[in-house]
Design a protein around this motif. Structure first.
Motif, short mmCIF file in Angstrom:
data_model
loop_
_atom_site.label_atom_id
_atom_site.label_comp_id
_atom_site.label_asym_id
_atom_site.label_seq_id
_atom_site.Cartn_x
_atom_site.Cartn_y
_atom_site.Cartn_z
N ALA A 48 46.08 22.23 -7.25
CA ALA A 48 44.79 22.40 -7.91
C ALA A 48 44.09 21.06 -8.09
CB ALA A 48 44.99 23.10 -9.25
N ALA A 49 44.83 20.05 -8.44
CA ALA A 49 44.24 18.71 -8.60
C ALA A 49 43.64 18.23 -7.28
CB ALA A 49 45.28 17.73 -9.11
N ARG A 50 44.36 18.45 -6.19
CA ARG A 50 43.85 18.05 -4.88
C ARG A 50 42.60 18.84 -4.50
NH1 ARG A 50 49.39 17.66 -3.99
NH2 ARG A 50 49.55 19.73 -3.10
N ALA A 51 42.48 20.06 -5.01
CA ALA A 51 41.32 20.91 -4.70
C ALA A 51 40.13 20.61 -5.62
CB ALA A 51 41.71 22.38 -4.81
N GLY A 52 40.30 19.69 -6.56
CA GLY A 52 39.20 19.34 -7.44
C GLY A 52 39.07 20.22 -8.67
#
Length: 142
Positions: A105-109
């Motif tokens: 989720a962090a990588r997806a913004g």
């Protein structure tokens, strides 16, 4: 002269009509929030935020066609959404396996990942925090 701030504009995306109705009831109980629309999958969520600016997208992680992670990536990187002036903050919700998805989720913004059964007060706090956030991810667990 004081001005009233604009309400937080929230898009709800979940394949369960009951979940959407529950979130809508909680969000619309607040004078500082308005639900701008509902989507049953991530593709529809992207289509809506391309037309209607949203401050926050409250979205299920597990949906048909386009899941919440893929939709989050698309929404945060979409040129049409960016042209509207502000990319909405994403709050992903899941019924299971929250810890398995925080890094993705962090990588997806994504701004935050919460459990679907988060209490209403915490949900409202997270939505308000997302709306007032300027940039970056802040994964939370609720």
């Amino acid at each position: 002269m004081t001005t009233t701030p604009s309400p937080v504009r929230v898009l709800i995306a979940d394949d369960s009509p009951q979940q959407r109705a529950g979130w809508r009831m909680v969000l619309e109980s607040q004078p500082d929030m308005t639900v701008i629309g509902e989507a049953g999958d991530g593709a529809r969520a992207l289509a809506i935020v391309r037309r209607e600016p949203a401050d926050v997208v409250l979205m299920d992680l597990h949906m048909p066609r386009v899941n919440g992670l893929a939709a989050s990536e698309r929404i945060t990187r979409d040129a049409i959404v960016r042209e509207l002036g502000a990319v909405p903050r994403i709050v992903l919700a899941t019924a299971l396996d929250l810890d398995d998805h925080v890094a993705e989720a962090a990588r997806a913004g994504v701004f935050a990942v919460v459990y679907k059964d988060v209490d209403p007060e915490s949900l409202l706090e997270i939505v308000r925090a997302a709306a007032s956030s300027e940039s970056g991810s802040d994964e939370r667990r609720g």
